[in-house]
Design a protein around this motif. Structure first.
Motif, PDB file in Angstrom:
ATOM      1  N   VAL A   1      48.620  23.435  22.103  1.00  0.00           N
ATOM      2  CA  VAL A   1      47.169  23.221  22.160  1.00  0.00           C
ATOM      3  C   VAL A   1      46.493  24.410  22.841  1.00  0.00           C
ATOM      4  O   VAL A   1      45.428  24.884  22.394  1.00  0.00           O
ATOM      5  CB  VAL A   1      46.853  21.908  22.890  1.00  0.00           C
ATOM      6  CG1 VAL A   1      45.369  21.814  23.216  1.00  0.00           C
ATOM      7  CG2 VAL A   1      47.283  20.718  22.044  1.00  0.00           C
ATOM      8  N   ALA A   2      47.099  24.930  23.911  1.00  0.00           N
ATOM      9  CA  ALA A   2      46.538  26.106  24.574  1.00  0.00           C
ATOM     10  C   ALA A   2      46.527  27.307  23.634  1.00  0.00           C
ATOM     11  O   ALA A   2      45.566  28.094  23.602  1.00  0.00           O
ATOM     12  CB  ALA A   2      47.339  26.422  25.835  1.00  0.00           C
TER      13      ALA A   2
ATOM     14  N   TRP B   1      39.725  27.661  29.624  1.00  0.00           N
ATOM     15  CA  TRP B   1      40.006  26.642  28.609  1.00  0.00           C
ATOM     16  C   TRP B   1      41.446  26.744  28.110  1.00  0.00           C
ATOM     17  O   TRP B   1      42.045  25.734  27.723  1.00  0.00           O
ATOM     18  CB  TRP B   1      39.054  26.805  27.428  1.00  0.00           C
ATOM     19  CG  TRP B   1      37.629  26.489  27.737  1.00  0.00           C
ATOM     20  CD1 TRP B   1      36.598  27.360  27.825  1.00  0.00           C
ATOM     21  CD2 TRP B   1      37.093  25.198  28.024  1.00  0.00           C
ATOM     22  NE1 TRP B   1      35.433  26.705  28.149  1.00  0.00           N
ATOM     23  CE2 TRP B   1      35.708  25.367  28.267  1.00  0.00           C
ATOM     24  CE3 TRP B   1      37.633  23.921  28.100  1.00  0.00           C
ATOM     25  CZ2 TRP B   1      34.868  24.308  28.574  1.00  0.00           C
ATOM     26  CZ3 TRP B   1      36.790  22.851  28.400  1.00  0.00           C
ATOM     27  CH2 TRP B   1      35.435  23.058  28.633  1.00  0.00           C
TER      28      TRP B   1
ATOM     29  N   PRO C   1      45.113  23.703  30.055  1.00  0.00           N
ATOM     30  CA  PRO C   1      46.090  22.888  29.330  1.00  0.00           C
ATOM     31  C   PRO C   1      47.496  23.477  29.386  1.00  0.00           C
ATOM     32  O   PRO C   1      48.473  22.721  29.415  1.00  0.00           O
ATOM     33  CB  PRO C   1      45.541  22.839  27.901  1.00  0.00           C
ATOM     34  CG  PRO C   1      44.608  23.965  27.799  1.00  0.00           C
ATOM     35  CD  PRO C   1      44.046  24.162  29.158  1.00  0.00           C
ATOM     36  N   TRP C   2      47.605  24.808  29.372  1.00  0.00           N
ATOM     37  CA  TRP C   2      48.944  25.393  29.439  1.00  0.00           C
ATOM     38  C   TRP C   2      49.612  25.058  30.779  1.00  0.00           C
ATOM     39  O   TRP C   2      50.790  24.690  30.810  1.00  0.00           O
ATOM     40  CB  TRP C   2      48.858  26.910  29.256  1.00  0.00           C
ATOM     41  CG  TRP C   2      50.216  27.530  29.042  1.00  0.00           C
ATOM     42  CD1 TRP C   2      50.812  27.789  27.850  1.00  0.00           C
ATOM     43  CD2 TRP C   2      51.131  27.945  30.053  1.00  0.00           C
ATOM     44  NE1 TRP C   2      52.059  28.335  28.036  1.00  0.00           N
ATOM     45  CE2 TRP C   2      52.282  28.441  29.396  1.00  0.00           C
ATOM     46  CE3 TRP C   2      51.113  27.941  31.436  1.00  0.00           C
ATOM     47  CZ2 TRP C   2      53.387  28.936  30.081  1.00  0.00           C
ATOM     48  CZ3 TRP C   2      52.215  28.429  32.125  1.00  0.00           C
ATOM     49  CH2 TRP C   2      53.337  28.920  31.452  1.00  0.00           C
TER      50      TRP C   2
ATOM     51  N   TYR D   1      48.936  22.534  32.725  1.00  0.00           N
ATOM     52  CA  TYR D   1      49.226  21.097  32.734  1.00  0.00           C
ATOM     53  C   TYR D   1      50.489  20.793  31.941  1.00  0.00           C
ATOM     54  O   TYR D   1      51.338  19.991  32.363  1.00  0.00           O
ATOM     55  CB  TYR D   1      48.041  20.333  32.149  1.00  0.00           C
ATOM     56  CG  TYR D   1      48.305  18.853  31.967  1.00  0.00           C
ATOM     57  CD1 TYR D   1      48.344  17.989  33.065  1.00  0.00           C
ATOM     58  CD2 TYR D   1      48.530  18.329  30.697  1.00  0.00           C
ATOM     59  CE1 TYR D   1      48.597  16.638  32.893  1.00  0.00           C
ATOM     60  CE2 TYR D   1      48.774  16.973  30.520  1.00  0.00           C
ATOM     61  CZ  TYR D   1      48.815  16.138  31.619  1.00  0.00           C
ATOM     62  OH  TYR D   1      49.077  14.799  31.448  1.00  0.00           O
ATOM     63  N   GLY D   2      50.658  21.432  30.774  1.00  0.00           N
ATOM     64  CA  GLY D   2      51.861  21.212  29.984  1.00  0.00           C
ATOM     65  C   GLY D   2      53.109  21.659  30.704  1.00  0.00           C
ATOM     66  O   GLY D   2      54.167  20.999  30.620  1.00  0.00           O
TER      67      GLY D   2
ATOM     68  N   ILE E   1      51.447  20.313  24.224  1.00  0.00           N
ATOM     69  CA  ILE E   1      50.322  20.739  25.060  1.00  0.00           C
ATOM     70  C   ILE E   1      50.278  22.257  25.154  1.00  0.00           C
ATOM     71  O   ILE E   1      49.198  22.871  25.157  1.00  0.00           O
ATOM     72  CB  ILE E   1      50.406  20.092  26.450  1.00  0.00           C
ATOM     73  CG1 ILE E   1      50.393  18.566  26.317  1.00  0.00           C
ATOM     74  CG2 ILE E   1      49.260  20.551  27.334  1.00  0.00           C
ATOM     75  CD1 ILE E   1      50.481  17.835  27.620  1.00  0.00           C
TER      76      ILE E   1
END
Length: 400
Positions: free
Chosen positions: A102-103, A18, A22-23, A25-26, A99
């Motif tokens: 967010v991670a 999880w 996102p990390w 992807y960022g 992003i």
């Protein structure tokens, strides 16, 4: 025992996934502008060679932190922050990517949900201090803190938003941890109550099973001792009755222990019920106390809990007559009514217990009746003797 059901899909995914997805992807979203991909905007100022080295190093550190998040949460968060710093510096960014943060929030939330308060607060402080530390790092490297066209308020606003998101993530994780702890306390309390209730049930069954038989054995043994020399045959018959009663008691205890050890897949052991009243009356009569059984209404099959409780109440009442009443007879009345079963055991004895009476019998009978939402009375009779009466409600479907 039934197999444990599989966890939901969301719980089967490790926390590192999880955080890492996102990390990653960022990071890809930030560097894709330097590869001149068709139909996508490009950046004419790619990072310097040392910037690419920082991006590569950060792409190793951050995923390593995601992998260690479950086992070493705080060091894993440190690696995640270090990787984020390295990538952002390599891209020469003025602030952290949304992003990426967010991670970080996901990691903070998971630490708050799975760790103690000290660790979770440490993770929150690290997350809140991310942007100020990054600004200090840029200052130490001699890089500008704001763009030429910026008013200088953008970084403060960004830090406020990022810090607020970290606090919200921590609150969510901490709430999950508190709910889990509360649920565990409720489960432990329920298990303790269940064990206590089971111990009380077993104690009642042991008392009701043993007390009657011991009373019969004591009565027969006393009779045998009195006539040993004058009536040897009667003494032998009394001792044979003691032997039979003792064997029946041992068999009953064995059945109870087998039932306690039986697995769910094994057939249940048949419990005692009102169908054993006649056998109880015959045994007690043979011991010297005549039991007269009267039935009113139409006898029918009752639910197992009502059937067992009714038998135990009658058994304990007859046992008290044998041990304490000082009389030679008692009467048992079973009244099968439309919506209830009425029990009554009366005698013409002394009408009170002896100094050896512990009171557990009456308390156990009263507790059995209360569990079935019935009515129970036990008191001396005005005309002499003692009376035990109980009314047990019968479910409508059974009554009909």
């Amino acid at each position: 025992m039934p197999a444990t059901p599989p966890l939901p899909l969301l719980k089967r995914v490790p926390p590192g996934a999880w955080t890492g997805v996102p990390w990653t992807y960022g990071t890809l979203l930030a560097i894709r502008a330097f590869f001149h991909l068709p139909y996508l905007p490009t950046d004419p100022f790619p990072p310097a060679p040392d910037g690419w080295v920082l991006i590569a190093a950060g792409s190793v550190l951050a995923p390593a932190g995601c992998v260690l998040l479950r086992r070493r949460p705080l060091p894993a968060l440190g690696l995640l922050l270090a990787g984020t710093y390295a990538v952002t510096l390599g891209l020469n960014g003025l602030t952290l990517g949304l992003i990426h943060y967010v991670a970080i929030d996901i990691a903070v939330s998971w630490i708050a949900a799975s760790s103690d308060r000290r660790r979770s607060l440490t993770a929150l402080v690290l997350a809140v201090a991310v942007l100020p530390v990054y600004e200090l790092t840029r200052t130490g490297l001699g890089r500008p803190l704001v763009a030429l066209h910026d008013t200088g308020r953008g970084d403060w606003q960004s830090w406020s938003a990022l810090a607020l998101s970290a606090v919200v993530a921590w609150l969510i994780g901490n709430s999950v941890r508190q709910n889990r702890a509360y649920t565990e306390r409720l489960t432990t309390q329920a298990a303790t109550q269940a064990v206590t209730a089971e111990r009380l049930r077993i104690a009642r069954e042991m008392h009701d099973t043993v007390a009657h038989s011991i009373g019969i054995i004591a009565l027969q043994a006393g009779a045998a001792a009195r006539v040993t020399t004058t009536q040897p045959e009667a003494a032998r018959e009394a001792m044979r009755a003691v032997e039979r009663e003792g064997r029946e008691t041992l068999a009953g205890l064995r059945r109870m222990l087998v039932a306690l050890r039986a697995a769910d897949s094994e057939p249940p052991v048949v419990a005692a019920g009102l169908g054993d009243i006649d056998r109880l009356a015959a045994t007690t009569t043979a011991a010297g106390v005549r039991v007269e059984v009267r039935r009113r209404g139409e006898p029918r099959q009752l639910p197992p809990d009502i059937d067992l409780s009714a038998f135990r109440i009658v058994q304990e009442s007859v046992t008290n007559v044998v041990r304490h009443a000082g009389t030679g007879a008692c009467r048992v009345t079973l009244d099968y009514r439309d919506d209830e079963l009425a029990l009554e055991v009366t005698d013409d004895g002394r009408g009170h217990g002896t100094v050896t009476d512990t009171g557990f019998g009456l308390a156990g009978m009263r507790e059995r009746v209360a569990l079935l939402h019935g009515e129970f009375t036990a008191a001396p009779r005005p005309e002499g003797g003692f009376r035990v009466a109980a009314r047990l409600p019968v479910p409508t479907m059974v009554a009909r």
